[in-house]
Design an enzyme around this catalytic site. Structure first.
Site, PDB file in Angstrom:
ATOM      1  N   GLN A   1       0.942  -1.124  -0.078  1.00 29.23           N
ATOM      2  CA  GLN A   1       0.111   0.072   0.328  1.00 29.23           C
ATOM      3  C   GLN A   1       0.866   1.323  -0.033  1.00 29.23           C
ATOM      4  OE1 GLN A   1      -2.764  -0.299   3.368  1.00 29.23           O
ATOM      5  NE2 GLN A   1      -3.555  -2.290   2.472  1.00 29.23           N
ATOM      6  N   CYS A   2       1.988   1.305  -0.688  1.00 30.76           N
ATOM      7  CA  CYS A   2       2.754   2.326  -0.822  1.00 30.76           C
ATOM      8  C   CYS A   2       2.836   3.051  -2.105  1.00 30.76           C
ATOM      9  CB  CYS A   2       3.998   1.791  -0.480  1.00 30.76           C
ATOM     10  SG  CYS A   2       5.733   3.051  -0.563  1.00 30.76           S
ATOM     11  N   GLY A   3       3.028   4.347  -2.268  1.00 32.85           N
ATOM     12  CA  GLY A   3       3.290   5.006  -3.427  1.00 32.85           C
ATOM     13  C   GLY A   3       4.400   4.533  -4.290  1.00 32.85           C
ATOM     14  N   TYR A   4       5.315   3.587  -3.854  1.00 29.97           N
ATOM     15  CA  TYR A   4       6.332   3.067  -4.731  1.00 29.97           C
ATOM     16  C   TYR A   4       5.924   1.545  -4.987  1.00 29.97           C
ATOM     17  CZ  TYR A   4       9.509   6.739  -3.118  1.00 29.97           C
ATOM     18  OH  TYR A   4      10.081   8.067  -2.967  1.00 29.97           O
ATOM     19  N   THR A   5       4.693   0.991  -4.579  1.00 33.67           N
ATOM     20  CA  THR A   5       4.161  -0.097  -5.042  1.00 33.67           C
ATOM     21  C   THR A   5       4.438  -0.476  -6.484  1.00 33.67           C
ATOM     22  OG1 THR A   5       2.954  -0.239  -2.859  1.00 33.67           O
ATOM     23  CG2 THR A   5       2.410  -1.982  -4.534  1.00 33.67           C
TER      24      THR A   5
END
Length: 191
Positions: free
Chosen positions: A66-70
């Site tokens: 659930q990360c912006g980098y996912t």
């Protein structure tokens, strides 16, 4: 007056002591731990043993669903597709350490990595990657490169063929970045 025998014995003892110190230092250098000494529990059971990749470069990346980098999962999969046949191993290590962005269990992690992003490289079980409870690999990496600790999700360690950290890429560096590909290419060429 000093007896020559005592002088020779003292000299021999000094040489032996120095030689022993050098031997101990050489032995400590030779037995320095490499990344190949570690393993991760696999997401779906068993172990991901780094020793199985001895002599090959390994990229170890702490991940989160659930990360912006996912979306970097897709870039890591592209690296896997491009370089795995030449020997590169990639291991994703899900972690909830940064922003609580990996709250789910095995099913949730697999859903994100495998189904949403088509990941086929090995994924470890969720692990701690920083602090006193960090996985042993991450403790080793922190000791090896104390200025290059994971600051967020998708921090990348590239382990060279010798088992030591060759390069470190922070989260913001995309897997398809020229610097990453160049480092991988270099690591694959080193014999």
């Amino acid at each position: 007056m000093i007896d020559r025998r005592h002088l020779l014995i003292a000299g021999a003892a000094t040489v032996t002591a120095l030689g022993g110190t050098r031997f101990a230092m050489a032995q400590a250098t030779m037995s320095r731990i490499t990344a190949y000494g570690f393993s991760f529990p696999a997401l779906k059971g068993g172990d991901i043993r780094l020793v199985d990749s001895v002599g090959k470069p390994i990229m170890i990346v702490n991940t989160a669903s659930q990360c912006g980098y996912t979306p970097q999962y897709a870039g890591l999969q592209n690296l896997w597709s491009e370089f795995h046949g030449q020997g590169l191993m990639i291991i994703g290590v899900p972690s909830n350490d940064f922003g609580g962005q990996e709250p789910g269990g095995t099913t949730d992690i697999a859903e994100t990595a495998e189904h949403q992003y088509g990941v086929t490289f090995p994924i470890a079980a969720k692990a701690v990657v920083r602090g006193p409870n960090a996985h042993p690999f991450y403790k080793w990496a922190a000791a090896e490169r104390p200025k290059d600790l994971p600051g967020w999700n998708f921090h990348k360690y590239l382990i060279g063929r010798d088992g030591y950290i060759a390069e470190v890429f922070p989260s913001a560096v995309e897997p398809g970045d020229t610097r990453v590909k160049t480092a991988i290419g270099r690591a694959l060429l080193v014999t």
